[in-house]
Design a protein around this motif. Structure first.
Motif, short mmCIF file in Angstrom:
data_model
loop_
_atom_site.label_atom_id
_atom_site.label_comp_id
_atom_site.label_asym_id
_atom_site.label_seq_id
_atom_site.Cartn_x
_atom_site.Cartn_y
_atom_site.Cartn_z
N ARG A 283 -4.48 -0.14 -7.73
CA ARG A 283 -4.27 1.63 -7.82
C ARG A 283 -5.75 1.25 -8.90
NH1 ARG A 283 -1.96 -0.30 -3.88
NH2 ARG A 283 0.25 0.38 -3.95
N LEU A 284 -6.06 3.05 -8.19
CA LEU A 284 -6.81 4.50 -9.29
C LEU A 284 -5.90 5.42 -9.83
CD1 LEU A 284 -8.94 6.95 -9.86
CD2 LEU A 284 -9.49 4.49 -10.44
N ARG A 285 -5.35 5.97 -11.03
CA ARG A 285 -4.37 7.38 -11.00
C ARG A 285 -5.44 7.92 -11.42
NH1 ARG A 285 -0.20 4.57 -7.89
NH2 ARG A 285 0.17 2.89 -9.01
N ASP A 286 -5.61 9.14 -10.63
CA ASP A 286 -6.54 10.29 -10.80
C ASP A 286 -5.33 11.63 -12.33
OD1 ASP A 286 -8.75 11.82 -9.79
OD2 ASP A 286 -7.24 13.31 -10.34
N HIS A 287 -6.25 10.80 -13.19
CA HIS A 287 -5.82 11.59 -13.88
C HIS A 287 -7.15 11.99 -14.78
CE1 HIS A 287 -1.89 9.42 -15.77
NE2 HIS A 287 -2.87 8.79 -15.14
N PHE A 288 -7.50 13.56 -14.01
CA PHE A 288 -8.90 14.07 -14.22
C PHE A 288 -8.99 14.71 -15.03
CE2 PHE A 288 -12.00 16.82 -12.55
CZ PHE A 288 -12.94 15.53 -11.78
N SER B 138 0.51 -0.96 -0.24
CA SER B 138 0.69 0.06 -0.15
C SER B 138 0.97 1.35 0.18
CB SER B 138 -0.96 -0.56 1.02
OG SER B 138 -1.93 1.28 0.91
N ALA B 139 0.32 2.88 -0.40
CA ALA B 139 1.18 3.81 -0.59
C ALA B 139 0.52 4.64 0.14
CB ALA B 139 1.55 3.69 -1.34
N CYS B 140 1.24 6.49 0.54
CA CYS B 140 -0.59 7.25 0.21
C CYS B 140 -1.19 7.62 -0.76
CB CYS B 140 0.52 7.87 1.21
SG CYS B 140 1.24 9.69 0.00
N LEU B 141 -2.71 8.30 0.20
CA LEU B 141 -3.57 8.14 -1.52
C LEU B 141 -2.37 9.27 -2.41
CD1 LEU B 141 -6.36 8.29 0.32
CD2 LEU B 141 -5.39 6.70 -1.36
N ALA B 142 -1.15 10.22 -1.87
CA ALA B 142 -0.91 11.47 -2.93
C ALA B 142 0.14 10.81 -3.97
CB ALA B 142 -0.05 11.86 -2.20
N SER B 143 -0.01 9.15 -3.62
CA SER B 143 0.96 8.29 -4.81
C SER B 143 -0.03 7.97 -6.01
CB SER B 143 2.17 7.20 -4.49
OG SER B 143 0.41 6.76 -3.61
N ARG B 144 -1.42 8.48 -5.95
CA ARG B 144 -1.93 7.80 -7.22
C ARG B 144 -2.17 9.21 -7.88
NH1 ARG B 144 -1.01 4.40 -3.24
NH2 ARG B 144 -3.04 3.29 -2.44
N VAL B 145 -1.92 10.93 -7.83
CA VAL B 145 -1.91 11.65 -8.45
C VAL B 145 -0.54 12.32 -9.31
CG1 VAL B 145 -2.32 14.11 -8.67
CG2 VAL B 145 -3.93 12.51 -6.71
N PRO B 146 -0.71 12.25 -10.59
CA PRO B 146 0.46 12.57 -11.23
C PRO B 146 1.09 13.45 -10.80
CG PRO B 146 -1.46 11.96 -12.98
CD PRO B 146 -1.81 12.36 -11.55
N TYR B 147 2.57 13.61 -10.80
CA TYR B 147 3.53 14.77 -10.14
C TYR B 147 3.42 16.38 -11.21
CZ TYR B 147 6.73 10.91 -8.24
OH TYR B 147 6.99 10.40 -7.28
N GLY B 148 3.05 17.61 -10.20
CA GLY B 148 2.64 18.90 -11.14
C GLY B 148 1.08 18.59 -10.42
N GLN B 149 0.15 17.98 -10.86
CA GLN B 149 -0.99 17.99 -10.82
C GLN B 149 -1.14 18.35 -8.88
OE1 GLN B 149 -3.99 15.01 -12.18
NE2 GLN B 149 -5.08 14.73 -10.49
N PRO B 150 -1.54 19.59 -8.81
CA PRO B 150 -1.49 19.97 -7.24
C PRO B 150 -2.51 18.76 -6.38
CG PRO B 150 -2.08 22.02 -8.36
CD PRO B 150 -1.96 20.45 -9.30
N LEU B 151 -2.30 17.97 -5.21
CA LEU B 151 -3.31 17.23 -4.52
C LEU B 151 -4.52 18.41 -3.64
CD1 LEU B 151 -0.07 16.04 -2.81
CD2 LEU B 151 -1.63 14.64 -4.55
N THR B 152 -5.46 18.07 -3.96
CA THR B 152 -6.32 18.45 -3.26
C THR B 152 -7.47 17.76 -2.31
OG1 THR B 152 -8.31 18.56 -4.22
CG2 THR B 152 -6.46 20.15 -4.55
N GLN B 153 -7.66 18.51 -0.58
CA GLN B 153 -8.75 17.12 -0.06
C GLN B 153 -9.79 16.56 -0.91
OE1 GLN B 153 -8.30 16.46 3.07
NE2 GLN B 153 -7.26 18.13 3.46
#
Length: 294
Positions: free
Chosen positions: A222-227, A185-200
């Protein structure tokens, strides 16, 4: 010790690694275990309690938007089973502009926010050190957080023992730990591409969508967020199942806020978002820690 009795049937090299980890903990005497409820930290917590006694160990868990609630609740059950005190510590990484900018050194910044309160807890309670379940395999990956932990003086008994992830699973199974086959497992931030700001909102959306996948039976995922796109990674042997369940998956993932749902045909792999980083960036983050045994 109970562990020694349960490990009689594993090979001598693994028993030796256990002894090295135990010796490291004995040297420290009283410790705070950085505890996530995952396979590594669960084994470390077990060894610490078995070696030092539950009154000389505190399990400390970081609580923030980047840590899945499901993992925290599972960790709480394990700590209760071991009879050890568990302290949940709110961490402040989401209030740090450098962290939420989500640049490649994000994990370095995060680790300082996570470990700082644990070090303070150890000081308040008279415990000698904070110990982490980082293992020998982690040294070869892009893990800037390990470098931050080194700078803060965090001790890594499993690295000192030269334990790999496979070793940890074998020992955990022999000890009867419920996490022996738990996926990494890993923290949820690891699902968001670098450079895409992390928000709640982003982290909450990711957590909800991954809960959907796990509730549908996809354990390693994993669910990678490329929103607005959700890129799904499941174990290679479950890709066919994902295709069979395509309509259900799409419907439920869209309900969490995504517009498009894509299945990654390469399958689940830890750290897939690191694949876009240039080699020099990854090399700069390699930790200096070395194992003391082969």
């Amino acid at each position: 010790m109970v562990a020694a009795e349960k490990l009689e049937n594993i090979d001598a090299p693994l028993r030796h690694k256990m002894q090295v980890a135990q010796s490291c903990l004995k040297r420290l005497g009283r410790v705070v275990v950085a505890f996530s409820g995952g396979v590594d930290s669960t084994l470390l917590l077990y060894i610490a309690v078995d070696t030092l006694g539950k009154n000389n160990v505190i399990a400390a868990t970081a609580v923030s938007a980047i840590h899945p609630n499901r993992e925290r609740l599972a960790g709480r059950e394990i700590a209760e089973k071991f009879g050890v005190e568990m302290v949940e510590l709110a961490t402040g990484e989401m209030g740090d502009p450098q962290f939420v900018a989500n640049l490649p050194q994000r994990c370095y910044i995060c680790k300082r926010h996570v470990m700082g309160p644990m070090i303070e807890l150890a000081g308040r309670r008279g415990l000698r050190a904070v110990v982490s379940g980082t293992n020998a395999d982690d040294l070869g990956d892009f893990r800037p957080g390990i470098r931050a932990a080194e700078e803060l003086g965090i001790v890594n008994p499993l690295i000192e023992a030269g334990m790999t992830k496979a070793d940890i699973r074998t020992i955990s199974k022999a000890l009867g730990l419920p996490t022996w086959d738990k996926p990494s497992s890993a923290c949820l931030a690891s699902r968001v591409p670098y450079g895409q700001p992390l928000t709640q909102d982003t982290l909450s959306r990711v957590e909800q969508a991954e809960d959907v996948l796990r509730d549908l039976g996809f354990v390693s995922c994993r669910l990678r967020d490329h929103f607005p796109v959700a890129r799904i990674e499941v174990a290679a042997d479950q890709i066919a199942l994902a295709m069979e369940m395509r309509r259900t998956i799409v419907e439920r993932i869209k309900a969490t806020g995504y517009t498009f749902v894509a299945l990654d045909l390469e399958g689940f792999r830890s750290g897939s978002l690191n694949e876009v980083l240039p080699p020099q960036t990854q090399a700069a983050a390699k930790p200096k820690t070395k194992t003391k045994t082969s």
